[in-house]
Design an enzyme around this catalytic site. Structure first.
Site, PDB file in Angstrom:
ATOM      1  N   ASP A  60      -3.077 -16.278  -1.705  1.00 44.30           N
ATOM      2  CA  ASP A  60      -3.420 -15.783  -3.034  1.00 44.30           C
ATOM      3  C   ASP A  60      -2.272 -15.127  -3.800  1.00 44.30           C
ATOM      4  OD1 ASP A  60      -3.397 -13.789  -1.149  1.00 44.30           O
ATOM      5  OD2 ASP A  60      -5.327 -12.908  -1.689  1.00 44.30           O
ATOM      6  N   ARG A  86       0.819  -1.213   0.000  1.00 41.06           N
ATOM      7  CA  ARG A  86       0.000   0.000   0.000  1.00 41.06           C
ATOM      8  C   ARG A  86       0.854   1.265   0.000  1.00 41.06           C
ATOM      9  NH1 ARG A  86      -5.512  -1.077   2.805  1.00 41.06           N
ATOM     10  NH2 ARG A  86      -5.592  -3.337   2.930  1.00 41.06           N
ATOM     11  N   GLU A 108     -11.154  -7.829  -6.399  1.00 39.57           N
ATOM     12  CA  GLU A 108     -10.621  -8.942  -7.183  1.00 39.57           C
ATOM     13  C   GLU A 108     -11.441  -9.244  -8.432  1.00 39.57           C
ATOM     14  OE1 GLU A 108      -8.844  -8.807  -3.405  1.00 39.57           O
ATOM     15  OE2 GLU A 108     -10.980  -9.098  -3.834  1.00 39.57           O
ATOM     16  N   THR A 119      -0.269  -6.043  -6.240  1.00 40.75           N
ATOM     17  CA  THR A 119      -1.497  -6.636  -5.714  1.00 40.75           C
ATOM     18  C   THR A 119      -2.435  -5.609  -5.114  1.00 40.75           C
ATOM     19  OG1 THR A 119      -2.299  -8.562  -4.442  1.00 40.75           O
ATOM     20  CG2 THR A 119      -0.714  -7.089  -3.364  1.00 40.75           C
TER      21      THR A 119
END
Length: 1406
Positions: free
Chosen positions: A443, A298, A616, A704
């Site tokens: 994931d 982030r 997602e 991501t």
């Protein structure tokens, strides 16, 4: 190097394109209130979706025509400029536009930025501006919306991810709309549009789905959603506002995470505010623990992405401050570099796997505070894109090397078929557990494999190889199809690849369709990729799989009432899951009928129905649209966006919220706007509706968190610094040599395995379960928190301070990694105290005991024959008053003792507990003696309890063969302990609940009996205190029952032993320790007071007991029988049976854990320290259970003589153990003071303090003195009156009857005819003392140990403080196992403030 353009993107030859100006669809009223277009039309989507009737259709046509008529003027040149004061976005005239184009033609805009100055787009923008600026009148299609959505001036704020909870703002009474300026209509425009409107009215799209799709207009709706979200955050939760935050100065999670979104959407004013805060207020110099993974993706990712966009595309939200040569030119990169330097501390672990957390100010990595210290595999392997890009920008290779090594370490574990467990130890680099899933914690490992390959322009093929292997493993083990509609899903293997398949699919898994498509095409369109020579059938099959999974993920949205997917969806699958190659065909469309067949495939549980605004699915829709060009993916995205607008908007301009339940209308909201809503979800919506040349997939790679980075060439400085080991060289984690795939490989082009014997998870052959069971008994070295190499290093390099003994030269650590007892080359022996401390702190035992387990173990865990049966002998020996005083005396002593144990166990939740404390704080020889004596006590206790249980059965069947029941009970106890600590904890929880209910029931019943509740008895009151009396045998009788009373409390210390296997001992152990007060008061003093009132001490059944284990002599049973209650004695005996089995169960637990801890310290054979992969000390459990075979002595004619001598060896063990606990606590506090430590550093302090430990130690000494006196001069036996008992047999030859001793040997009923009998009795009662002395003296002579000096006591290894476990390394105190101290303290303070006063008092005592 040029940090402004490190990849020389500006130097590429490209054709210049027309300049553009960003547009803003916001107006202001006279009062300055902002009214966005979204606030005027946000609810329109719901109305238009319902406009299926002719009247509604006619209304829409009228509105469209009206819009066209009014918009005509705006298509022609105008003479005014409408400037937005909030953003620097300008709506220009045609004359201005021409000038601007001429002025800005001197430089080129990169090709991947769309041309906003295209004439067609100018007309579209003006048309939309006219449509959205139309004044809304009461009664029209937009009426009332403004009042609902308008921004207010409320001070309340919704809960954001990095803000404390507060209730959302209420509905405002006014809108902030203001009036709209009427535009001058031109005759030419009216004529032109009057003609055009006849044919265009049915095809116009205003951005909300009216007519043919206009994706640029729909993209504007996303921009407006972003504005509303950002403004709500800025208004209510900005970092600089006053109020309590996650950290005192704020870290700007949402601000930094949203920078590139603001840039892409050209929200210049908002970006300027964010940059200003970044430059003036943001500091990393804060004493806070932050999550390594979250901070990297982030914060570091957001800063790097902002740097990339601002330097490569300066026209995006242009800000002068970051232009070349300006002070803020490298602001983003400088902040990123500073943050990364601090995050690098996470990689300073023994293995190189990053720690879960980092202290930003101290540059210190901290291991995870949960999951036995294991980090999430996904978190440790989702840092590489960020650190590699930063390495490229700065030229600092260390960033690259540290991040790259992590992937090598993970791959070296040799995961089967490329599928990795979701936990890995930072200390050892080994996997923890066998849970395989592509949802949470697993994931992004797979996502970053293929993205690392693409990031360096496909120059690192090792990552593509790992991706292909993993995708093949997914097909083999995780892909199956639902029933009846045959949707394709990715399930889970929570217990390993050879265990059962779970049809559970997190929303997080929906990243896979887009990632599979990206990997198959490399970011090219599908059409372009098919033209490449590298395209194979495998790529074709991958694209088909991506389409099928995308269809399933969209179904997860269509299934829900709001059209927003649940966090977790379960699917119905056949009993035997279908393999990936099975024929299947899901329905192409989702029938909206609530009873449609396809809905039977989906199952959302109530606890999983929340929606967290996750990105997602829209992420995959973006990839699928860009790659396939199929319009349906955009349509699905638009429908999803409208659902978010309809059901997650917060009133009064409060932004958008996640939902607690997305399957009801209206949905339940959570009042929490996630940061990834702004950083990811809205960004992907924006890109989905944008032209494909905006951030093309063959030029960028998204991390991501949706932060775009450029692809780059590694250059001479960087390269792939590792190679994969051949699979046959790797020691596999052995998640299954059996092939447990759900079918043959999907394609022949995939590497094939011999699956001829492969079966589904629900149809394994018996041999599979046998091998599985056998495998569970193997050792799992990865269970250790601290690797053996650390134990070796500290054990060998710090001998001067850790060796207790005289032989210190030429020391070599043992093969076991630092056991306590070792030998040097000269034949002398020494004890490595530090290695022993490390091993007990670094236990491989499984931490699965929860708070409820510990509390019930503390309350009722050891209630057995000591209370229910042996209390009869104390009543006989001393009378009811002496019994009550003795139990109160012992209870007070144990309260102080348990408080001391609580303080030590919370600070040091180590294996072995009190025996380890004696070794650490007193003398290793004393620890050896105490440990073995305690272990022997429980080893002998097991057969005694089994015999007691078999004798209890005789209450119902006099002629029952005891050996049969000995077998039954022994097998039951063994099976319970083979289920591991969780099995023990659950069994003890159930047993303790039953015992607690029984004692409380007896107390209530006893009160009723005493006050005359049964007519046959009448009022009893205190008559037995007068006749036969309150005391028996005077002061000696009082002293005699001390040890028997202590025996009743045996096992109370087990809660300290269980601390090493507790999930969170810091929180659960203090509560359990405080329960001792209630146990002493409620279960002993009150119940025994009633026993003394209801049963006289000369009752014949008390005197005629067959043995101490005879349940028929229980005063509890006698009291109930005396009242004439027919059925309750049987129930009470059943409770006694349960209690006896419970104590036997505790005997195996206590002895096995003590033996294992002794082995870890080098004070017992190493084989006893064997812990299997389920965390069971297997060999110790088997040894302890073997002692249970002595239970078959129950069928001997005279079993008690043998058992009495066995008991004699350990009869006083509990007294010595409790005394050692008090003494260890005193020494610990003295060492703590001398070494300059503050008591505030301890998580739990003894309520009795050091004074209480001195009192407890003194009382233990007094008990021993009283015991020696009564053993040397015992009370003569008291035989029952032969006339009073019908079945009392005649005395044996010799003129007297032998009555066996009590379990602790108090001399009651011992045959005393001469001096020899007295001597025999004395040694029977006191033989425990010489055994302890022999153990202590022998060990001391052998290892020449000394009392540990206070200044040398290790106060760090294994110590836990506010969630931190410390490890002493060469005199340094290193944190090994931690969470943020401040966070825990604030959480505790907030929790206490919220409690009412009565609960605070309760928490103080309980």
């Amino acid at each position: 190097m040029n940090v402004r353009d490190p990849f020389n993107i500006r130097g590429l030859n490209r054709d210049p394109i027309a300049s553009w100006r960003p547009k803003r669809n916001t107006t202001h009223d006279s009062s300055g209130n902002t009214t966005t277009t979204l606030q005027s039309v946000i609810r329109t989507a719901a109305a238009t979706a319902a406009a299926e009737t002719a009247a509604a259709a006619e209304l829409l046509r009228e509105k469209a025509s009206e819009v066209l008529l009014e918009a005509g003027a705006s298509l022609l040149p105008v003479t005014t400029t409408n400037t937005d004061d909030n953003d620097s976005d300008t709506r220009t005239t045609e004359e201005d536009l021409g000038d601007d184009q001429e002025d800005m033609s001197s430089f080129s805009i990169p090709k991947n930025v769309p041309s906003f100055s295209n004439p067609q787009r100018q007309y579209e923008d003006r048309l939309w501006a006219a449509a959205t600026n139309k004044n809304s009148k009461p009664g029209n299609i937009l009426s009332g919306v403004q009042d609902i959505i308008s921004g207010g001036n409320r001070a309340a704020l919704p809960m954001y991810k990095d803000k404390p909870y507060i209730y959302p703002p209420g509905r405002g009474g006014c809108g902030g709309g203001g009036g709209f300026r009427p535009r001058r209509k031109r005759t030419l425009g009216l004529l032109l549009l009057a003609v055009a409107g006849l044919g265009a009215a049915g095809r116009l799209d205003t951005g909300w789905g009216w007519g043919r799709a206009n994706w640029l207009k729909r993209r504007e709706r996303v921009v407006e959603a972003m504005k509303l979200s950002w403004d709500a955050y800025e208004r209510y939760a900005w970092e600089s506002k006053s109020g309590k935050q996650m950290v005192p100065k704020g870290l700007g999670w949402i601000i930094i995470d949203s920078l590139d979104t603001l840039m892409l959407m050209n929200l210049t004013d908002r970006l300027s505010h964010a940059r200003e805060w970044l430059a003036k207020d943001l500091t990393w110099e804060q004493d806070e623990y932050v999550n390594t993974f979250e901070t990297t993706i982030r914060m570091l990712g957001g800063l790097l992405s902002a740097h990339y966009l601002s330097t490569t595309f300066p026209q995006l939200a242009p800000i002068a401050d970051d232009d070349p040569g300006k002070p803020g030119e490298d602001l983003y990169l400088e902040k990123a570099k500073d943050l990364a330097d601090r995050l690098m501390a996470a990689f300073d672990s023994p293995s190189g796997i990053p720690y879960a957390s980092v202290n930003l100010k101290e540059f210190k990595g901290i291991i995870s505070h949960a999951d036995m210290g294991a980090s999430s595999t996904a978190e440790t392997t989702t840092l590489q894109l960020e650190f590699k890009y930063l390495a490229k920008l700065t030229g600092e290779k260390d960033f690259w090397d540290k991040a790259e090594k992590v992937i090598q370490l993970v791959d070296d574990n040799g995961a089967e078929d490329g599928l990795v467990p979701i936990f890995i130890f930072a200390t050892t680099g080994k996997f923890h557990g066998e849970n395989i899933r592509l949802g949470s914690r697993g994931d992004s490992y797979y996502e970053y494999l293929i993205k690392q390959y693409l990031q360096t322009n496909k120059k690192e093929p090792v990552y593509q190889e790992m991706w292909d292997e993993a995708l093949q493993g997914v097909r083999k083990h995780l892909i199956t199809y639902t029933e009846p509609s045959q949707f394709t899903i990715i399930g889970e293997r929570p217990s390993g690849l050879k265990k059962e398949f779970s049809p559970k699919m997190d929303h997080l898994v929906c990243f896979m369709p887009g990632t599979i498509a990206l990997a198959a095409t490399g970011g090219l369109t599908e059409k372009e990729a098919r033209g490449q020579p590298t395209w194979t059938d495998k790529n074709e099959a991958d694209m088909q799989l991506a389409r099928e999974l995308m269809h399933t993920c969209w179904g997860m949205y269509k299934y829900m009432a709001t059209g927003l997917a649940a966090e977790i969806t379960y699917f119905n699958i056949p009993k035997e899951p279908l393999g990936a190659s099975a024929p299947h065909k899901a329905p192409a469309e989702f029938d909206p009928d609530p009873e449609a067949e396809w809905r039977k495939d989906f199952d959302v549980k109530p606890q999983d129905s929340h929606n967290l605004q996750r990105p997602e699915t829209v992420e995959s829709l973006f990839y699928m649209w860009r790659i396939t060009g199929e319009e349906k993916y955009r349509d699905w995205g638009w429908e999803m966006f409208k659902s978010f607008m309809n059901y997650t908007a917060v009133e009064d301009g409060g932004g958008f919220t996640s939902l607690s339940n997305a399957n009801i209308i209206p949905p339940r909201t959570r009042d929490n706007m996630e940061s990834f809503w702004l950083a990811e979800t809205l960004k992907y919506f924006y890109l989905l509706f944008s032209p494909n040349d905006l951030l093309p997939l063959d030029k960028v790679v998204f991390n991501t968190e949706a932060h775009p980075f450029p692809r780059f060439d590694m250059g001479p400085l960087f390269s792939t610094g590792w190679k994969r080991k051949p699979r046959d060289e790797i020691t596999s984690i052995n998640m299954g040599s059996l092939r447990s795939g759900m079918g043959r490989e999907f394609l022949s082009s995939y590497p094939e395995d011999d699956d001829s014997n492969s079966t589904s998870a629900h149809s394994h052959p018996p041999s599979h379960y046998v091998q599985n069971w056998v495998s569970s008994f193997r050792r799992d070295p990865g269970r250790r928190i601290t690797p053996a190499t650390v134990v070796h290093s500290v054990g060998s390099s710090n001998r001067s301070s850790t060796v207790v003994g005289v032989s210190r030269s030429n020391v070599s650590s043992s093969a076991g990694g630092g056991s306590g007892g070792e030998k040097d080359h000269h034949g002398g022996h020494f004890f490595d105290l530090h290695a022993a401390n490390v091993n007990t702190a670094n236990t491989m035992l499984s931490r699965e005991l929860k708070g409820r387990h510990l509390q019930m173990i503390a309350i009722g865990g050891s209630i057995g024959t000591g209370l229910f049966v042996a209390s009869g002998s104390t009543l006989t020996a001393g009378g009811p008053a002496s019994m009550l005083l003795a139990y109160a005396f012992i209870g007070g002593m144990l309260y102080c003792t348990m408080q001391a144990l609580g303080e030590l166990a919370v600070a040091f939740p180590v294996a072995g507990s009190f025996s380890a404390y004696s070794t650490r704080f007193l003398d290793p020889a004393l620890g050896f003696s105490m440990g073995w004596n305690y272990a022997l006590q429980w080893l002998v206790c097991l057969p005694l309890e089994i015999i007691a249980a078999s004798m209890t059965v005789n209450y119902w069947k006099k002629d029952a063969h005891r050996s049969v029941f000995v077998t039954i009970f022994l097998v039951a106890i063994l099976v319970i302990n083979l289920f591991g600590v969780k099995g023990y904890g659950e069994a003890e929880f159930i047993f303790s609940v039953l015992k607690v209910i029984a004692v409380i029931g007896f107390i209530l019943l006893g009160i009723v009996i005493n006050i005359g509740g049964f007519p046959d008895e009448g009022y009893i009151g205190g008559k037995y205190w007068y006749d036969p009396g309150a005391f028996n045998n005077g002061f000696k009788g009082f002293c005699t029952i001390f040890v028997t009373a202590a025996f009743a409390f045996t096992g109370i210390e087990l809660v300290g032993l269980a601390a090493a296997e507790a999930v969170n001992p810091r929180k659960s152990l203090p509560t359990a320790i405080k329960q001792v007060f209630w146990r002493i008061t409620l279960f002993y003093l009150i119940s025994l007071t009633l026993v003394g009132l209801l049963v006289p001490y000369n009752h014949p059944d008390l005197l005629g007991a067959e043995s101490f284990a005879d349940a028929s002599s229980s005063p509890f049973v006698i009291a109930i029988e005396s009242a004439g209650i027919a059925i309750l004695p049987g129930i009470m005996n059943a409770v006694i049976l349960v209690a006896v089995v419970s104590v036997g169960n505790s005997a195996v637990f206590g002895s096995s854990r003590t033996l294992a801890a002794l082995a870890d310290q080098g004070q017992a054979p190493k084989i006893l320290g064997y812990v299997d992969r389920r965390g069971r000390p297997l060999i110790s459990i088997l040894v302890a259970s073997a002692f249970g075979l002595l239970g078959y002595l129950a069928d001997l004619a005279q079993p008690t003589e043998v058992l009495n001598w066995l008991l004699a060896v350990t009869g006083l063990s509990s007294i010595f153990t409790w005394a050692s606990i008090c003494l260890a606590h005193i020494r610990f506090r003295n060492a703590w003071r001398i070494q300059g430590r503050s008591l505030s550093e301890l998580s739990y302090l003894s309520q009795a303090g050091v004074a209480g430990s001195w009192i407890g130690f003194g009382f233990n000494v007094l008990v021993l003195i009283a015991h020696f006196w009564t053993a040397a001069w015992p009370i003569p036996p008291t035989l029952p009156d032969p006339d009073a008992v019908d079945d009392w047999t005649t005395a044996p030859e010799g003129g007297h009857r032998e009555v066996p001793t009590s379990p602790t040997g108090n001399g009651i009923g011992v045959t005393i005819n001469n001096t020899g009998d007295v001597v025999h009795n004395f040694f029977l009662q006191c033989s425990c003392v010489p055994v302890i002395i022999v153990f202590w003296a022998g060990y001391k002579v052998w290892y020449r140990t000394k009392i540990v000096k206070l200044e040398e006591i290790d106060l760090d290894t294994g110590r836990r403080r506010a969630g931190v476990v410390y490890f002493n390394d060469r005199g340094r105190s290193l944190p090994v196992f931690a969470v943020g101290k401040q966070e825990l303290e604030r959480e505790r303070e907030r929790e206490m403030r919220r409690m009412p006063r009565w609960k605070r008092v309760y928490r103080l005592l309980c």
